[in-house]
Design a protein around this motif. Structure first.
Motif, PDB file in Angstrom:
ATOM      1  N   LEU A  55      30.870 -36.684  -6.258  1.00 14.76           N
ATOM      2  CA  LEU A  55      31.001 -35.300  -6.407  1.00 14.76           C
ATOM      3  C   LEU A  55      31.199 -34.858  -8.142  1.00 14.76           C
ATOM      4  O   LEU A  55      32.076 -34.109  -8.392  1.00 14.76           O
ATOM      5  CB  LEU A  55      32.191 -34.704  -5.600  1.00 14.76           C
ATOM      6  CG  LEU A  55      32.125 -33.389  -4.861  1.00 14.76           C
ATOM      7  CD1 LEU A  55      30.631 -33.093  -4.395  1.00 14.76           C
ATOM      8  CD2 LEU A  55      32.921 -32.927  -3.981  1.00 14.76           C
ATOM      9  N   ALA A  56      30.493 -35.516  -8.919  1.00 16.72           N
ATOM     10  CA  ALA A  56      30.810 -35.677 -10.372  1.00 16.72           C
ATOM     11  C   ALA A  56      29.409 -35.023 -11.014  1.00 16.72           C
ATOM     12  O   ALA A  56      29.579 -34.974 -12.133  1.00 16.72           O
ATOM     13  CB  ALA A  56      31.535 -36.725 -10.914  1.00 16.72           C
ATOM     14  N   CYS A  57      28.173 -34.998 -10.393  1.00 19.09           N
ATOM     15  CA  CYS A  57      27.098 -34.793 -11.039  1.00 19.09           C
ATOM     16  C   CYS A  57      26.135 -33.685 -10.801  1.00 19.09           C
ATOM     17  O   CYS A  57      25.216 -33.064 -11.636  1.00 19.09           O
ATOM     18  CB  CYS A  57      26.262 -36.109 -11.145  1.00 19.09           C
ATOM     19  SG  CYS A  57      25.481 -36.538  -9.467  1.00 19.09           S
ATOM     20  N   SER A  58      25.997 -33.166  -9.370  1.00 19.40           N
ATOM     21  CA  SER A  58      25.062 -32.325  -8.911  1.00 19.40           C
ATOM     22  C   SER A  58      23.609 -32.736  -8.869  1.00 19.40           C
ATOM     23  O   SER A  58      22.656 -32.012  -8.469  1.00 19.40           O
ATOM     24  CB  SER A  58      25.350 -31.012  -9.518  1.00 19.40           C
ATOM     25  OG  SER A  58      24.427 -30.850 -10.692  1.00 19.40           O
ATOM     26  N   LEU A 114      24.817 -30.398  -1.659  1.00 19.72           N
ATOM     27  CA  LEU A 114      24.777 -31.685  -2.363  1.00 19.72           C
ATOM     28  C   LEU A 114      24.568 -32.700  -1.497  1.00 19.72           C
ATOM     29  O   LEU A 114      25.178 -32.787  -0.549  1.00 19.72           O
ATOM     30  CB  LEU A 114      26.114 -31.930  -3.241  1.00 19.72           C
ATOM     31  CG  LEU A 114      26.342 -31.007  -4.405  1.00 19.72           C
ATOM     32  CD1 LEU A 114      27.546 -31.377  -5.073  1.00 19.72           C
ATOM     33  CD2 LEU A 114      24.926 -31.073  -5.253  1.00 19.72           C
ATOM     34  N   GLY A 151      21.446 -38.668  -7.529  1.00 23.48           N
ATOM     35  CA  GLY A 151      22.469 -39.437  -6.978  1.00 23.48           C
ATOM     36  C   GLY A 151      23.251 -40.019  -8.328  1.00 23.48           C
ATOM     37  O   GLY A 151      23.843 -41.213  -7.977  1.00 23.48           O
ATOM     38  N   ALA A 152      23.159 -39.527  -9.489  1.00 22.55           N
ATOM     39  CA  ALA A 152      23.611 -40.230 -10.429  1.00 22.55           C
ATOM     40  C   ALA A 152      25.197 -40.572 -10.353  1.00 22.55           C
ATOM     41  O   ALA A 152      25.457 -41.567 -10.993  1.00 22.55           O
ATOM     42  CB  ALA A 152      23.351 -39.383 -11.876  1.00 22.55           C
ATOM     43  N   CYS A 153      25.985 -39.812  -9.795  1.00 22.85           N
ATOM     44  CA  CYS A 153      27.281 -40.183  -9.783  1.00 22.85           C
ATOM     45  C   CYS A 153      27.879 -41.039  -8.740  1.00 22.85           C
ATOM     46  O   CYS A 153      29.140 -41.215  -8.274  1.00 22.85           O
ATOM     47  CB  CYS A 153      28.299 -39.180  -9.921  1.00 22.85           C
ATOM     48  SG  CYS A 153      28.461 -37.879  -8.324  1.00 22.85           S
ATOM     49  N   GLU A 154      26.876 -41.686  -7.813  1.00 21.49           N
ATOM     50  CA  GLU A 154      26.816 -42.259  -6.863  1.00 21.49           C
ATOM     51  C   GLU A 154      28.000 -41.528  -5.572  1.00 21.49           C
ATOM     52  O   GLU A 154      28.692 -42.424  -4.931  1.00 21.49           O
ATOM     53  CB  GLU A 154      27.366 -43.516  -7.161  1.00 21.49           C
ATOM     54  CG  GLU A 154      26.462 -44.422  -7.846  1.00 21.49           C
ATOM     55  CD  GLU A 154      26.841 -45.636  -8.691  1.00 21.49           C
ATOM     56  OE1 GLU A 154      27.858 -45.677  -8.594  1.00 21.49           O
ATOM     57  OE2 GLU A 154      25.953 -46.462  -8.922  1.00 21.49           O
ATOM     58  N   GLY A 155      27.838 -40.342  -5.493  1.00 24.00           N
ATOM     59  CA  GLY A 155      28.657 -39.623  -4.317  1.00 24.00           C
ATOM     60  C   GLY A 155      29.832 -39.251  -4.697  1.00 24.00           C
ATOM     61  O   GLY A 155      30.637 -39.248  -3.766  1.00 24.00           O
ATOM     62  N   CYS A 180      24.771 -35.798  -1.345  1.00 23.69           N
ATOM     63  CA  CYS A 180      26.050 -36.876  -0.950  1.00 23.69           C
ATOM     64  C   CYS A 180      27.197 -36.340  -0.151  1.00 23.69           C
ATOM     65  O   CYS A 180      28.110 -37.031   0.424  1.00 23.69           O
ATOM     66  CB  CYS A 180      26.448 -37.184  -2.182  1.00 23.69           C
ATOM     67  SG  CYS A 180      27.561 -36.322  -3.040  1.00 23.69           S
ATOM     68  N   CYS A 194      22.194 -34.741  -6.888  1.00 23.98           N
ATOM     69  CA  CYS A 194      21.803 -34.906  -5.610  1.00 23.98           C
ATOM     70  C   CYS A 194      21.427 -33.628  -4.655  1.00 23.98           C
ATOM     71  O   CYS A 194      21.721 -33.566  -3.624  1.00 23.98           O
ATOM     72  CB  CYS A 194      23.078 -35.701  -4.482  1.00 23.98           C
ATOM     73  SG  CYS A 194      24.577 -34.921  -4.713  1.00 23.98           S
ATOM     74  N   LEU A 214      22.561 -39.140   0.658  1.00 26.49           N
ATOM     75  CA  LEU A 214      22.409 -39.807  -0.571  1.00 26.49           C
ATOM     76  C   LEU A 214      22.130 -41.302  -0.094  1.00 26.49           C
ATOM     77  O   LEU A 214      21.433 -41.992  -0.585  1.00 26.49           O
ATOM     78  CB  LEU A 214      23.622 -39.572  -1.616  1.00 26.49           C
ATOM     79  CG  LEU A 214      23.699 -40.509  -2.720  1.00 26.49           C
ATOM     80  CD1 LEU A 214      22.265 -40.294  -3.649  1.00 26.49           C
ATOM     81  CD2 LEU A 214      24.980 -40.506  -3.541  1.00 26.49           C
TER      82      LEU A 214
HETATM   83 FE1  FES Z   1      26.851 -36.831  -7.671  1.00 24.24          FE
HETATM   84 FE2  FES Z   1      26.331 -36.053  -5.307  1.00 24.24          FE
HETATM   85  S1  FES Z   1      25.416 -37.882  -6.174  1.00 24.24           S
HETATM   86  S2  FES Z   1      27.495 -35.019  -6.625  1.00 24.24           S
END
Ligand code: FES
Length: 118
Positions: free
Chosen positions: A49-52, A90, A43-47, A92, A54, A29
């Motif tokens: 681990l909350a969005c998937s 993922l 990369g919506a949750c900026e890494g 990130c 990425c 990411l």
């Molecule tokens: Fe959201 Fe990787 S950026 S889980």
């Protein structure tokens, strides 16, 4: 001493090959952000681990060579990703290593943000 980099390639949803200069030790990411690779919704949750969003798909041989296996947290999040494959990770959570020289990963056809519609 300059940071070592390797070239990695992202195949986007239109089949374009986008090449990045990836810093060893960064995650994929970071690489996408740092190289201004334009992938919609990635990369919506900026890494965190909350969005998937990425989600990246590896070739089997490359997947097998990845130094780390996914954590349970990553697997849980991957379950919610769109178009999950056996070789999905993922971005990130995947750290760039020297061995990733000329790695090619695919961006899935769509994103599903596990956090749901905002
Ligand atoms: Fe959201 Fe990787 S950026 S889980």
């Amino acid at each position: 001493h300059k940071t070592e980099r390797v070239k990695v390639h992202f195949i986007d949803r239109d089949g374009n090959k986008l090449t990045a200069n990836a810093k060893i030790g960064d995650n994929l990411l970071d690489v996408i952000i740092e190289n201004d690779i334009d992938i919609d919704g990635f990369g919506a949750c900026e890494g965190t681990l909350a969005c998937s969003t990425c989600h990246l798909i590896f070739k089997q041989a490359d997947y097998d060579k990845l130094p780390d296996t996914p954590t349970d947290e990553e697997l849980d999040m991957l379950d919610l990703a769109y178009g999950l494959e056996d070789t999905s990770r993922l971005g990130c959570q995947v750290i760039v290593t020297k061995d990733m020289k000329d790695l090619e990963v695919s961006v899935p056809a769509a994103v599903a943000d596990a956090r749901g519609p905002v």
